[in-house]
Design an enzyme around this catalytic site. Structure first.
Site, PDB file in Angstrom:
ATOM      1  N   ARG A  84      10.867 -12.156   1.658  1.00 17.41           N
ATOM      2  CA  ARG A  84      10.224 -12.619   2.898  1.00 17.41           C
ATOM      3  C   ARG A  84       8.700 -12.465   2.858  1.00 17.41           C
ATOM      4  O   ARG A  84       7.993 -12.974   3.705  1.00 17.41           O
ATOM      5  CB  ARG A  84      10.815 -11.872   4.101  1.00 17.41           C
ATOM      6  CG  ARG A  84      12.195 -12.381   4.494  1.00 17.41           C
ATOM      7  CD  ARG A  84      12.852 -11.521   5.545  1.00 17.41           C
ATOM      8  NE  ARG A  84      13.402 -10.299   4.992  1.00 17.41           N
ATOM      9  CZ  ARG A  84      13.904  -9.295   5.717  1.00 17.41           C
ATOM     10  NH1 ARG A  84      13.896  -9.362   7.030  1.00 17.41           N
ATOM     11  NH2 ARG A  84      14.398  -8.219   5.138  1.00 17.41           N
ATOM     12  N   THR A 133      21.605  -0.908  -0.670  1.00 21.47           N
ATOM     13  CA  THR A 133      20.899   0.390  -0.635  1.00 21.47           C
ATOM     14  C   THR A 133      21.782   1.543  -1.147  1.00 21.47           C
ATOM     15  O   THR A 133      21.276   2.482  -1.774  1.00 21.47           O
ATOM     16  CB  THR A 133      20.403   0.693   0.785  1.00 21.47           C
ATOM     17  OG1 THR A 133      21.485   0.487   1.720  1.00 21.47           O
ATOM     18  CG2 THR A 133      19.248  -0.195   1.183  1.00 21.47           C
ATOM     19  N   ARG A 173     -53.522 -12.392 -14.651  1.00 18.22           N
ATOM     20  CA  ARG A 173     -53.907 -13.589 -13.901  1.00 18.22           C
ATOM     21  C   ARG A 173     -54.830 -14.455 -14.722  1.00 18.22           C
ATOM     22  O   ARG A 173     -55.706 -13.959 -15.416  1.00 18.22           O
ATOM     23  CB  ARG A 173     -54.665 -13.177 -12.644  1.00 18.22           C
ATOM     24  CG  ARG A 173     -53.712 -12.735 -11.583  1.00 18.22           C
ATOM     25  CD  ARG A 173     -54.410 -12.412 -10.307  1.00 18.22           C
ATOM     26  NE  ARG A 173     -53.518 -11.526  -9.581  1.00 18.22           N
ATOM     27  CZ  ARG A 173     -53.914 -10.746  -8.610  1.00 18.22           C
ATOM     28  NH1 ARG A 173     -55.181 -10.712  -8.262  1.00 18.22           N
ATOM     29  NH2 ARG A 173     -53.043 -10.007  -8.012  1.00 18.22           N
TER      30      ARG A 173
HETATM   31  C1  UD1 Z   1      17.841  -1.160   6.115  1.00 18.66           C
HETATM   32  C2  UD1 Z   1      19.077  -0.429   6.643  1.00 18.66           C
HETATM   33  C3  UD1 Z   1      19.109  -0.546   8.156  1.00 18.66           C
HETATM   34  C4  UD1 Z   1      17.842   0.064   8.740  1.00 18.66           C
HETATM   35  C5  UD1 Z   1      16.593  -0.580   8.108  1.00 18.66           C
HETATM   36  C6  UD1 Z   1      15.380   0.216   8.507  1.00 18.66           C
HETATM   37  C7  UD1 Z   1      20.920  -0.530   4.990  1.00 18.66           C
HETATM   38  C8  UD1 Z   1      22.168  -1.212   4.606  1.00 18.66           C
HETATM   39  N1  UD1 Z   1      20.270  -1.015   6.074  1.00 18.66           N
HETATM   40  O1  UD1 Z   1      17.943  -2.532   6.419  1.00 18.66           O
HETATM   41  O2  UD1 Z   1      20.233   0.139   8.671  1.00 18.66           O
HETATM   42  O3  UD1 Z   1      17.819  -0.107  10.138  1.00 18.66           O
HETATM   43  O4  UD1 Z   1      16.657  -0.571   6.668  1.00 18.66           O
HETATM   44  O5  UD1 Z   1      14.206  -0.400   8.118  1.00 18.66           O
HETATM   45  O6  UD1 Z   1      20.546   0.421   4.333  1.00 18.66           O
HETATM   46  N2  UD1 Z   1      16.716  -1.788  -1.701  1.00 18.66           N
HETATM   47  C9  UD1 Z   1      17.048  -1.436  -3.001  1.00 18.66           C
HETATM   48  N3  UD1 Z   1      18.141  -1.979  -3.564  1.00 18.66           N
HETATM   49  C10 UD1 Z   1      18.951  -2.843  -2.925  1.00 18.66           C
HETATM   50  C11 UD1 Z   1      18.623  -3.217  -1.601  1.00 18.66           C
HETATM   51  C12 UD1 Z   1      17.504  -2.676  -1.020  1.00 18.66           C
HETATM   52  O7  UD1 Z   1      16.345  -0.645  -3.628  1.00 18.66           O
HETATM   53  O8  UD1 Z   1      19.943  -3.288  -3.537  1.00 18.66           O
HETATM   54  C13 UD1 Z   1      15.523  -1.211  -1.086  1.00 18.66           C
HETATM   55  C14 UD1 Z   1      14.520  -2.275  -0.671  1.00 18.66           C
HETATM   56  O9  UD1 Z   1      13.573  -2.475  -1.711  1.00 18.66           O
HETATM   57  C15 UD1 Z   1      13.882  -1.672   0.579  1.00 18.66           C
HETATM   58  C16 UD1 Z   1      14.956  -0.759   1.137  1.00 18.66           C
HETATM   59  O10 UD1 Z   1      15.901  -0.552   0.094  1.00 18.66           O
HETATM   60  O11 UD1 Z   1      12.733  -0.899   0.236  1.00 18.66           O
HETATM   61  C17 UD1 Z   1      15.642  -1.346   2.354  1.00 18.66           C
HETATM   62  O12 UD1 Z   1      16.188  -2.606   2.039  1.00 18.66           O
HETATM   63  P1  UD1 Z   1      16.084  -3.835   3.028  1.00 18.66           P
HETATM   64  O13 UD1 Z   1      16.758  -4.999   2.421  1.00 18.66           O
HETATM   65  O14 UD1 Z   1      14.696  -4.016   3.500  1.00 18.66           O
HETATM   66  O15 UD1 Z   1      17.010  -3.289   4.229  1.00 18.66           O
HETATM   67  P2  UD1 Z   1      16.965  -3.678   5.753  1.00 18.66           P
HETATM   68  O16 UD1 Z   1      17.672  -4.975   5.946  1.00 18.66           O
HETATM   69  O17 UD1 Z   1      15.604  -3.562   6.280  1.00 18.66           O
END
Ligand code: UD1
Ligand code: CA
Length: 454
Positions: free
Chosen positions: A15, A79, A439
């Site tokens: 994004r 995550t 000069r």
């Molecule tokens: C996540 C949380 C959500 C919380 C929000 C807060 C989960 C499932 N959801 O959602 O509950 O309210 O953050 O901001 O945890 N990342 C990895 N590997 C992955 C996926 C993500 O390292 O496979 C890292 C991303 O780089 C990022 C962080 O984890 O720094 C959060 O991932 P993101 O996709 O932004 O989660 P949100 O949808 O914001």
């Protein structure tokens, strides 16, 4: 009890619409991930593991690697899956703090309260808060006794659940022994088909563990960055917060909405700062300094009583006590000005040392030079420091007067007390107290305008 930290930064951050990894975008001049590493380092963890995806080279180049453990997660499957990859690298500690790499402004104070909330090694802690607009966050589900039962992601939530305003902010402290047990058990049975870290709360409840929740002191601490609109909005909040801190210390800011610190700034007493002043890198400002509008100051020390006038750009310099700079001056790296020196409009100074009360008031270039005390350099003076291949030095003594429109061809030494006549090209060293000029005699031709020019 020993602590390790896992920072999740493997998401692509699509994004942001940028080839730069999301966590390397800057907030207050510092990459988001560097801020988080600096903050968690203050908790004194044994290890800090950073989970990265396919942009590891860029992350490693941007961060000092010596005290970090780098763990790859590719492809990113959620995550929970990310935390599982890092687990083998933090096994020798009792507790693990897991946080997301896209939430830059969490404070040591809030994290310390989170850690302090856990008394035994059979509890888990997390930061939750209630927000006006919870869109996009995981919602905190509590039962009728207010006991936290699980977390539901926005995409999996019912319309009713979406109304819940208490959110998961993304900070967990979990005893390592439970992570070892729970993370391999996570499933991806959800809308996004990802392994959610948040599902460990369900498993903790099944085990009967108590879940402690702590609230952040400020909402900006838990604000995440997912796109450039959020980045710009958080940048404004950050700058306003810093502006207020400076004003509370006594700094006069003409407009706290037009004040930007992109790095570290230390400011003394009785300092007045006009609008649109940007501080970058490490800047130290002494007492009673005045800074005019539209000024950029980077990696510089400004000593007591100095005045920087409008539209000046200063980088890598030391500005002595009571100096006056600008308007429209450009001071480049390696410049050191002694007390009460004056650099005026349209003057560029680079890698030059200038003595007490020395003045360059108009339209000049002084580069690779050492200038003594009480010397006056006239308008349009150029140190010709570059011969096309190499840079050369110009040394100018004390009490020298350099007339306007002068070229000083380096390498060159001009002794104390010398006077250089206006319009001179100085090619050879000049001994103390000499007058030098080249000069040619002025010729005046009568009635020139009436002459037949054909
Ligand atoms: C996540 C949380 C959500 C919380 C929000 C807060 C989960 C499932 N959801 O959602 O509950 O309210 O953050 O901001 O945890 N990342 C990895 N590997 C992955 C996926 C993500 O390292 O496979 C890292 C991303 O780089 C990022 C962080 O984890 O720094 C959060 O991932 P993101 O996709 O932004 O989660 P949100 O949808 O914001
Ligand atoms: Ca996020």
């Amino acid at each position: 009890m020993s602590l390790s930290v896992i920072v999740l930064a493997a998401g692509r951050g699509v994004r942001m619409c940028s080839i730069l990894p999301k966590v390397l975008h800057r907030l207050g001049g510092i990459p988001i991930l560097s801020r988080i590493i600096a903050t968690v380092s203050q908790l004194g963890p044994q290890k800090i593991a950073v989970v990265y995806g396919d942009q590891g080279d860029a992350l490693k180049a941007a961060l000092p690697t010596d005290h970090l453990v780098w763990v790859q997660q590719y492809p990113p499957l959620g995550t929970g899956h990310a935390a599982l990859q890092a687990l083998p690298f933090v096994l020798d500690t009792d507790k693990v703090l897991i946080l997301y790499g896209d939430i830059p402004l969490i404070t040591v104070e809030t994290l310390t309260r989170l850690l302090a909330a856990l008394i035994t090694n059979d509890e888990i802690g997390m930061i939750t808060t209630t927000v006006a607009d919870p869109t996009g966050f995981g919602r905190i589900i509590r039962n009728k006794d207010q006991k936290l039962t699980h977390i539901i992601e926005e995409k999996d939530a019912t319309l009713e659940q979406k109304k819940i305003q208490e959110i998961n902010t993304g900070f967990f402290v979990v005893p390592k022994k439970y992570l070892e047990k729970w993370l391999p058990k996570l499933t991806a049975n959800n809308e996004q088909q990802e392994y959610y870290l948040t599902d460990i709360i369900t498993l903790a409840n099944q085990e009967g563990l108590s879940i402690k929740t702590v609230s952040p002191t400020h909402e900006w601490e838990i604000t995440g960055i997912n796109d450039k609109v959020q980045l710009a909005a958080l940048e404004r909040i950050y700058q306003k917060t810093r502006a207020i801190e400076f004003m509370q210390q006594g700094v006069t800011l003409f407009d706290p909405n037009r004040f930007d610190v992109r790095g570290d700034l230390v400011v003394g007493k009785e300092v007045v700062i006009d609008i649109n002043v940007i501080f970058e890198g490490r800047v130290i400002v002494g007492n009673a300094v005045k800074i005019g509008p539209n000024v950029l100051i980077k990696d510089t020390i400004i000593e007591d009583g100095a005045e920087i006038l409008a539209n000046s750009v200063i980088e890598g310099a030391t500005i002595g006590k009571g100096c006056q700079i600008g308007p429209f001056a450009r001071i480049r790296p390696g410049t050191q000005l002694a007390e009460q020196a004056k650099i005026g409009n349209f003057v560029e100074v680079k890698n030059a040392i200038m003595g007490v009360k020395t003045k360059v008031n108009h339209l000049s270039y002084i580069g690779d030079a050492t200038v003594g005390n009480h010397t006056n350099i006239g308008a349009g003076t150029i140190t010709c420091n570059f011969d096309g291949k190499k840079k050369h030095k110009t040394i100018i003594g004390n009490d020298v007067f350099i007339g306007s429109d002068t070229q000083l061809i380096a390498p060159l030494t001009i002794g104390d007390g010398v006077t250089v006549g206006a319009g001179t090209t100085v090619r050879k060293n000049v001994s103390p107290n000499y007058l030098v000029h080249n000069r040619v005699e002025q010729r005046s031709v009568e009635n020139w305008n009436k002459k037949d020019k054909t």
